[in-house]
Design an enzyme around this catalytic site. Structure first.
Site, PDB file in Angstrom:
ATOM      1  CD  GLU A 283      32.151   4.286  -7.869  1.00  0.00           C
ATOM      2  OE1 GLU A 283      32.234   4.482  -9.097  1.00  0.00           O
ATOM      3  OE2 GLU A 283      31.330   4.881  -7.144  1.00  0.00           O
TER       4      GLU A 283
ATOM      5  CD  GLU B  66      31.915   8.187  -5.162  1.00  0.00           C
ATOM      6  OE1 GLU B  66      33.078   7.723  -5.136  1.00  0.00           O
ATOM      7  OE2 GLU B  66      31.297   8.387  -6.231  1.00  0.00           O
TER       8      GLU B  66
END
Length: 250
Positions: free
Chosen positions: A76, A168
């Site tokens: 991320e 995810e």
């Protein structure tokens, strides 16, 4: 592998050994091990460039003989350009390749691995300027109660041009909490199955949050209680993955 937040930077040797032990545990059970360098904060992967090189050099050398290890080299990234992420990837991937030339490497994308959508961009920047490396994929993350049609549309558009792995996702909001959004979660997983995109659910834990698969306290329980220990999210995911995929295997 959390890097900050009392993670790898506090004791690199101990945490590297812990990761290797978990890889061994997964391997013994016939499972994939996705080694994720978890650098949500700070969002700039270059902040941990030297640490990443050291970590992945050690883990790749230790596990090069295994065929079940996947490397996600930055989790991320946010607040930085795609060119910065690409620069980081093109420095870290050769470190892994020095020991393991064949393993799949996953590169995080801009905007918390949203292909740029969460920062007002899209996958065009990746398509037009891909990482210069072989056998790689690009990460995409979503949380079903927060990320809906526009995210699904961008993923489908990107998947026609790029190899993507949803490393995810959650059935709830991006905070990891709140109620399960069954309709959006189903729409997402139907899309991923149709596009034959692999996915990993957050989170296989008993954390006190809506995304957790197990009720709080489960991991410290003295007996196995079957499905009674599952949360709403855990039950949803269990029911979903019990249905066999009809994917080609050769």
């Amino acid at each position: 592998m959390y890097v900050q937040e009392d993670g790898y930077e506090t004791n690199p040797t101990m945490f590297t050994n812990r990761v290797n032990t978990l890889v061994d545990e997964a391997t013994e059970r016939g499972m994939y091990a996705l080694v994720d360098f978890h650098t949500l904060t700070p969002g700039d992967p270059m902040y941990n460039l030297d640490r990443a090189k050291t970590f992945f050099a050690a883990v790749a050398a230790r596990n090069a003989g295994k065929n079940n290890v996947i490397y996600e080299i930055t989790n991320e990234p946010n607040g930085v350009s795609w060119s910065t992420i690409k620069n980081y990837a093109e420095q870290v991937i050769p470190v892994i390749r020095a020991s393991d030339p064949d393993a799949v490497v996953i590169v995080g994308t801009r905007g918390w691995s949203s292909l740029g959508v969460s920062e007002g961009g899209n996958s065009t920047e990746v398509v037009n300027n891909p990482v210069n490396a072989s056998n790689i994929m690009y990460a995409f993350h979503f949380y079903a109660a927060s990320h809906r049609d526009n995210y699904r549309a961008e993923l489908e558009r990107a998947a026609a041009r790029l190899p993507v792995f949803v490393t995810e996702f959650g059935t709830v909001t991006y905070t990891g909490g709140g109620a399960v959004d069954t309709a959006s979660s189903t729409a997402w997983l139907d899309l991923l199955d149709r596009l034959k995109i692999s996915y990993a659910n957050w989170t296989y834990s008993d954390a006190d949050e809506g995304s957790a698969a197990f009720r709080p306290g489960t991991c410290y329980g003295s007996t196995y209680a079957g499905t009674a220990v599952l949360t709403e999210s855990g039950n949803f995911m269990r029911n979903r993955i019990r249905t066999p995929d009809n994917f080609p295997t050769s």
